[in-house]
Scaffold this motif. Structure first.
Motif, PDB file in Angstrom:
ATOM      1  N   VAL A 187       8.369   9.689   3.137  1.00  0.00           N
ATOM      2  CA  VAL A 187       8.560   9.738   1.684  1.00  0.00           C
ATOM      3  C   VAL A 187       7.260  10.149   0.995  1.00  0.00           C
ATOM      4  CG1 VAL A 187       9.150   8.410  -0.373  1.00  0.00           C
ATOM      5  CG2 VAL A 187      10.401   8.019   1.748  1.00  0.00           C
ATOM      6  N   ILE A 188       6.143   9.597   1.460  1.00  0.00           N
ATOM      7  CA  ILE A 188       4.848   9.937   0.884  1.00  0.00           C
ATOM      8  C   ILE A 188       4.557  11.433   1.065  1.00  0.00           C
ATOM      9  CG2 ILE A 188       2.358   9.568   1.054  1.00  0.00           C
ATOM     10  CD1 ILE A 188       2.988   6.672   1.879  1.00  0.00           C
ATOM     11  N   VAL A 189       4.822  11.950   2.273  1.00  0.00           N
ATOM     12  CA  VAL A 189       4.621  13.375   2.536  1.00  0.00           C
ATOM     13  C   VAL A 189       5.499  14.221   1.619  1.00  0.00           C
ATOM     14  CG1 VAL A 189       4.921  15.212   4.242  1.00  0.00           C
ATOM     15  CG2 VAL A 189       3.882  13.043   4.919  1.00  0.00           C
ATOM     16  N   ALA A 190       6.766  13.814   1.483  1.00  0.00           N
ATOM     17  CA  ALA A 190       7.691  14.563   0.621  1.00  0.00           C
ATOM     18  C   ALA A 190       7.233  14.545  -0.825  1.00  0.00           C
ATOM     19  CB  ALA A 190       9.097  13.971   0.744  1.00  0.00           C
ATOM     20  N   ARG A 191       6.757  13.398  -1.291  1.00  0.00           N
ATOM     21  CA  ARG A 191       6.285  13.300  -2.673  1.00  0.00           C
ATOM     22  C   ARG A 191       5.031  14.142  -2.884  1.00  0.00           C
ATOM     23  NH1 ARG A 191       9.135  12.208  -6.703  1.00  0.00           N
ATOM     24  NH2 ARG A 191       7.673  10.864  -7.794  1.00  0.00           N
ATOM     25  N   LEU A 192       4.149  14.183  -1.894  1.00  0.00           N
ATOM     26  CA  LEU A 192       2.959  15.025  -2.006  1.00  0.00           C
ATOM     27  C   LEU A 192       3.352  16.506  -2.107  1.00  0.00           C
ATOM     28  CD1 LEU A 192       0.600  13.296   0.594  1.00  0.00           C
ATOM     29  CD2 LEU A 192       0.174  13.500  -1.863  1.00  0.00           C
ATOM     30  N   LEU A 193       4.299  16.939  -1.260  1.00  0.00           N
ATOM     31  CA  LEU A 193       4.734  18.333  -1.298  1.00  0.00           C
ATOM     32  C   LEU A 193       5.474  18.648  -2.594  1.00  0.00           C
ATOM     33  CD1 LEU A 193       5.933  18.814   2.401  1.00  0.00           C
ATOM     34  CD2 LEU A 193       3.881  19.774   1.322  1.00  0.00           C
TER      35      LEU A 193
ATOM     36  N   GLY B 298       0.817  -1.207   0.000  1.00  0.00           N
ATOM     37  CA  GLY B 298       0.000   0.000   0.000  1.00  0.00           C
ATOM     38  C   GLY B 298       0.854   1.261   0.000  1.00  0.00           C
ATOM     39  N   SER B 299       1.933   1.250   0.775  1.00  0.00           N
ATOM     40  CA  SER B 299       2.829   2.403   0.812  1.00  0.00           C
ATOM     41  C   SER B 299       3.515   2.614  -0.526  1.00  0.00           C
ATOM     42  CB  SER B 299       3.883   2.216   1.914  1.00  0.00           C
ATOM     43  OG  SER B 299       3.285   2.182   3.193  1.00  0.00           O
ATOM     44  N   VAL B 300       3.897   1.494  -1.191  1.00  0.00           N
ATOM     45  CA  VAL B 300       4.537   1.591  -2.499  1.00  0.00           C
ATOM     46  C   VAL B 300       3.606   2.271  -3.499  1.00  0.00           C
ATOM     47  CG1 VAL B 300       5.433   0.273  -4.456  1.00  0.00           C
ATOM     48  CG2 VAL B 300       6.055  -0.384  -2.136  1.00  0.00           C
ATOM     49  N   GLN B 301       2.327   1.881  -3.490  1.00  0.00           N
ATOM     50  CA  GLN B 301       1.387   2.494  -4.425  1.00  0.00           C
ATOM     51  C   GLN B 301       1.166   3.976  -4.121  1.00  0.00           C
ATOM     52  OE1 GLN B 301      -1.634  -0.909  -4.156  1.00  0.00           O
ATOM     53  NE2 GLN B 301      -1.877  -0.237  -6.265  1.00  0.00           N
ATOM     54  N   TRP B 302       1.123   4.333  -2.838  1.00  0.00           N
ATOM     55  CA  TRP B 302       0.980   5.737  -2.482  1.00  0.00           C
ATOM     56  C   TRP B 302       2.213   6.530  -2.899  1.00  0.00           C
ATOM     57  CZ3 TRP B 302      -2.760   8.874  -1.696  1.00  0.00           C
ATOM     58  CH2 TRP B 302      -3.968   8.425  -1.166  1.00  0.00           C
TER      59      TRP B 302
ATOM     60  N   SER C 214       1.972  12.528  -8.684  1.00  0.00           N
ATOM     61  CA  SER C 214       1.026  12.909  -9.733  1.00  0.00           C
ATOM     62  C   SER C 214      -0.295  13.380  -9.148  1.00  0.00           C
ATOM     63  CB  SER C 214       0.791  11.731 -10.677  1.00  0.00           C
ATOM     64  OG  SER C 214       1.928  11.486 -11.468  1.00  0.00           O
ATOM     65  N   LEU C 215      -0.704  12.771  -8.034  1.00  0.00           N
ATOM     66  CA  LEU C 215      -1.957  13.170  -7.393  1.00  0.00           C
ATOM     67  C   LEU C 215      -1.894  14.620  -6.928  1.00  0.00           C
ATOM     68  CD1 LEU C 215      -4.701  12.567  -6.055  1.00  0.00           C
ATOM     69  CD2 LEU C 215      -3.436  11.703  -4.080  1.00  0.00           C
ATOM     70  N   ALA C 216      -0.861  14.955  -6.155  1.00  0.00           N
ATOM     71  CA  ALA C 216      -0.726  16.327  -5.661  1.00  0.00           C
ATOM     72  C   ALA C 216      -0.485  17.302  -6.805  1.00  0.00           C
ATOM     73  CB  ALA C 216       0.423  16.395  -4.655  1.00  0.00           C
TER      74      ALA C 216
ATOM     75  N   ALA D 145      -2.017   9.992 -15.192  1.00  0.00           N
ATOM     76  CA  ALA D 145      -0.742   9.390 -14.785  1.00  0.00           C
ATOM     77  C   ALA D 145      -0.864   8.735 -13.417  1.00  0.00           C
ATOM     78  CB  ALA D 145       0.349  10.457 -14.763  1.00  0.00           C
ATOM     79  N   ALA D 146      -1.490   9.432 -12.468  1.00  0.00           N
ATOM     80  CA  ALA D 146      -1.659   8.866 -11.131  1.00  0.00           C
ATOM     81  C   ALA D 146      -2.516   7.618 -11.169  1.00  0.00           C
ATOM     82  CB  ALA D 146      -2.287   9.913 -10.208  1.00  0.00           C
TER      83      ALA D 146
END
Length: 506
Positions: free
Chosen positions: A99-105, A43-47, A53-55, A408-409
C-alpha cells in the motif's frame, strides 16, 4: 485556441485535478479500515498517510520544469497514466508495504500531473479568464473535499476489508477515460513555444532529499533517526542552494530561477499557501482521528461533521474571483483572520462540551471556516502565480504546489502521531495540540499576507521606486477585472499594455 477548445481543456484539467485531490480527501476515512484489515502497525499507518503527499511534493518541481521544456501535454498524460496503474496496484495489495509503495507511485503520478494542470490554465487563459479558471480549479478541490467524506460514508456500510480497495480501484476506469481525452483535447506544444532550458537533475535530487528528510522525524518521532534525518536535510538544503548558484553561473537553468527567487509577491503568496494548506490537511486529520478514534463516533456522523466545511469552501471558491477583484490581498488577509478565529472556536467546543455537542459545534463552525478557506486558496494562487515570470510558469506552479504538499505531508503525519501516542482521556489533549499547530501556521500565513498587502501599498505610494501596477499585486487584481493591465511609462505609440504574466516584483 477557440472558446470551445479552451472550455474542453479546462474541464479535462478539472477532472484530472479532481480525482487526484479526491484520492487524498477520501483516504483519511479509509485508513482505520485498511489498518485493521492489513494489521498495519502505527509506523505503517503514518507512512500510508504521508507517502502520497510526500511523493507528490518530490515530483512537483522537476515535473513543472520538464513541462516547460518538453510540453505539458506529454507530462499530463504520463502523470495520469502512472496514477491509474498504481491505483490498480494499491487495490490488489496484500500487506501494508505494498500500500505504501502504491501510494508513493500515486503521489509521483499526481505530482507530475498537477503542475501541468496549473501551467495549462496559465497558458490557455489570461486576465479575467485566468482568475475564473483558477477559481474553478480551487472549486474542484472543494468538490473533492465534499465528495471525499460522502464516498467514505457510503463505503463504510460495506465490508471494511473490501471498501478501502474500492477507493483504489475506482480510479482505474476514470483514468482510462481521461487518457484518450487528453490526447484529443490538450493543445500540442510546438517547438517554437517550448522553453529551451536545461534539466537540473542534481537540483531535483537534492530538493527531493530535503523534502524526505524533513518528513522522517514526524514518522519516527524524536531520537537518533530524527537527528540524523534533520542533519541530512539541512546539508541537502545548503547543497541545493550552492548548486543552484553554480548551475546558473555555468549557463544552466536552475530549478529556482533568479527572477522567480527575487519575486517578493510570489514568495509571500507561496508562504501563505504552504501554511494554509498545512492547516487544511492537519485539521482534516485532527478532526477525523478525534471523532472516529477519540470519541468512537460512527463514520456517518464523522463525515457529516466534515461535509459543511467542505461545502462552504466549494461555494466560496466558485465565486472567489469576484472577491479578489473587489478586495485584493486585503480580502485574503481578512479571510485568514476569520479562519484563525474558527480554529479557536473549534478547540473551545471540544474542550468545554460533551462529545455530541462538540460534534455539532464543530460542524456549525465549519460553515464559516469553509468559506474563509475558499476565499484564500484561489485568490492567493492567482496573485502568487501572477508574479511569476512568463517563462517559468510550470516551475512556479511546481514550487507553489510543493509548498502545499510538503505542508500537507508534514501536518497530516504530525496530527496522526499526536493521536497514535494518545491514550484514553488524552484524545482531547491531542486535539488541542493539533489545533495549536494549525493556529501557529495560520498566524504565519496571516503575517505573510499582511506583509504582501503592505508591500503592495508601499509600491503604489506616490514617488515610490518601481511605482506602477506592473510591479505590484494590483497588476494582478486589475487583470482580474480587465484582462490586461497598463504598464507605467509612455511608449512611442502611447501607453503600452501588457499581459499580467509580465508583472514581476521590483
Amino acid at each position: 485556441m477557440g472558446t470551445n477548445a479552451k472550455r474542453s481543456a479546462l474541464w479535462l484539467c478539472l477532472g484530472a485535478g479532481f480525482i487526484t485531490l479526491l484520492d487524498q480527501s477520501v483516504f483519511v476515512l479509509a485508513v482505520p479500515a485498511m489498518s485493521a484489515s492489513l494489521h498495519a502497525d502505527p509506523g505503517s499507518v503514518q507512512w500510508i498517510l504521508a507517502s502520497y503527499s510526500l511523493a507528490f511534493g518530490v515530483a512537483l518541481v522537476p515535473a513543472g520544469r520538464l513541462g516547460d521544456i518538453v510540453g505539458r501535454r506529454t507530462l499530463f498524460i504520463s502523470g495520469i497514466a502512472v496514477f491509474g496503474a498504481s491505483s490498480l496496484l494499491g487495490g490488489l495489495a496484500a500487506d501494508p508495504s505494498w500500500v505504501i509503495v502504491a501510494r508513493l507511485l500515486q503521489g509521483l503520478g499526481a505530482g507530475t500531473l498537477n503542475p501541468q494542470v496549473l501551467g495549462l490554465l496559465q497558458d490557455i487563459y489570461t486576465g479575467h479568464g485566468r482568475a475564473k479558471a483558477l477559481g474553478a480549479y480551487a472549486a474542484a478541490g472543494g468538490s473533492a473535499a465534499v465528495c471525499g467524506p460522502l464516498i467514505g460514508l457510503v463505503l463504510s456500510f460495506g465490508d471494511p476489508a473490501i471498501s478501502w480497495r474500492i477507493l483504489f480501484l475506482a480510479n482505474v476506469p476514470l483514468v482510462l477515460i481521461l487518457v484518450p481525452l487528453a490526447f484529443a483535447l490538450l493543445p500540442r506544444t510546438t517547438r517554437e513555444s517550448r522553453n529551451r532550458s536545461s534539466v537540473d537533475v542534481l537540483g531535483a535530487i537534492l530538493l527531493g532529499g530535503v523534502v524526505i528528510a524533513s518528513l522522517v522525524p514526524t514518522i519516527y518521532g524524536p531520537g537518533i533517526v530524527a537527528v540524523v534525518s534533520l542533519g541530512l536535510g539541512a546539508a541537502a538544503l545548503v547543497s541545493f542552494a550552492i548548486w543552484e548558484v553554480l548551475y546558473h553561473r555555468h549557463g544552466g537553468t536552475p530549478l529556482l530561477s533568479e527572477s522567480l527567487a527575487k519575486s517578493k509577491g510570489y514568495a509571500l503568496g507561496t508562504i501563505v499557501a504552504l501554511c494554509q494548506f498545512g492547516v487544511g490537511a492537519g485539521m482534516a486529520a485532527v478532526t477525523s482521528f478525534y471523532f472516529l478514534s477519540g470519541t468512537g463516533l460512527a463514520p456517518l456522523a464523522a463525515a457529516a461533521i466534515l461535509a459543511p466545511q467542505a461545502a462552504g469552501m466549494l461555494l466560496a471558491s466558485s465565486s472567489s474571483w469576484r472577491y479578489l477583484a473587489r478586495f485584493g490581498r486585503a480580502g485574503i488577509v481578512f479571510a485568514l483572520a476569520v479562519g484563525l478565529a474558527t480554529l479557536v472556536a473549534k478547540d473551545l467546543a471540544v474542550q468545554l462540551f460533551d462529545d455530541a455537542t462538540a460534534a455539532l459545534a464543530v460542524a456549525v463552525v465549519g460553515l464559516l471556516q469553509g468559506p474563509a478557506t475558499g476565499l484564500v486558496v484561489a485568490p492567493n494562487q492567482t496573485l502568487a502565480l501572477g508574479h511569476a515570470p512568463a517563462g517559468d510558469a510550470g516551475v512556479a506552479a511546481g514550487f507553489f504546489q510543493l509548498s502545499q504538499r510538503f505542508a500537507a505531508a508534514l501536518c497530516s503525519a504530525a496530527a496522526a502521531g499526536m493521536f497514535l501516542q494518545a491514550h484514553g482521556g488524552s484524545a482531547r489533549a491531542a486535539f488541542h495540540q493539533g489545533i495549536l499547530m494549525c493556529c501557529i501556521l495560520l498566524g504565519v500565513a496571516l503575517v505573510a499576507g499582511a506583509l504582501d498587502w503592505r508591500r503592495e501599498a508601499r509600491t503604489q505610494a506616490p514617488g515610490a521606486k518601481g511605482n506602477g501596477p506592473q510591479n505590484s499585486t494590483a497588476a494582478v487584481v486589475v487583470s482580474v477585472t480587465e484582462g490586461t493591465t497598463t504598464a507605467a511609462g509612455p511608449t512611442a505609440g502611447g501607453t503600452r499594455r501588457t499581459d499580467v504574466t509580465e508583472a514581476v516584483d521590483a
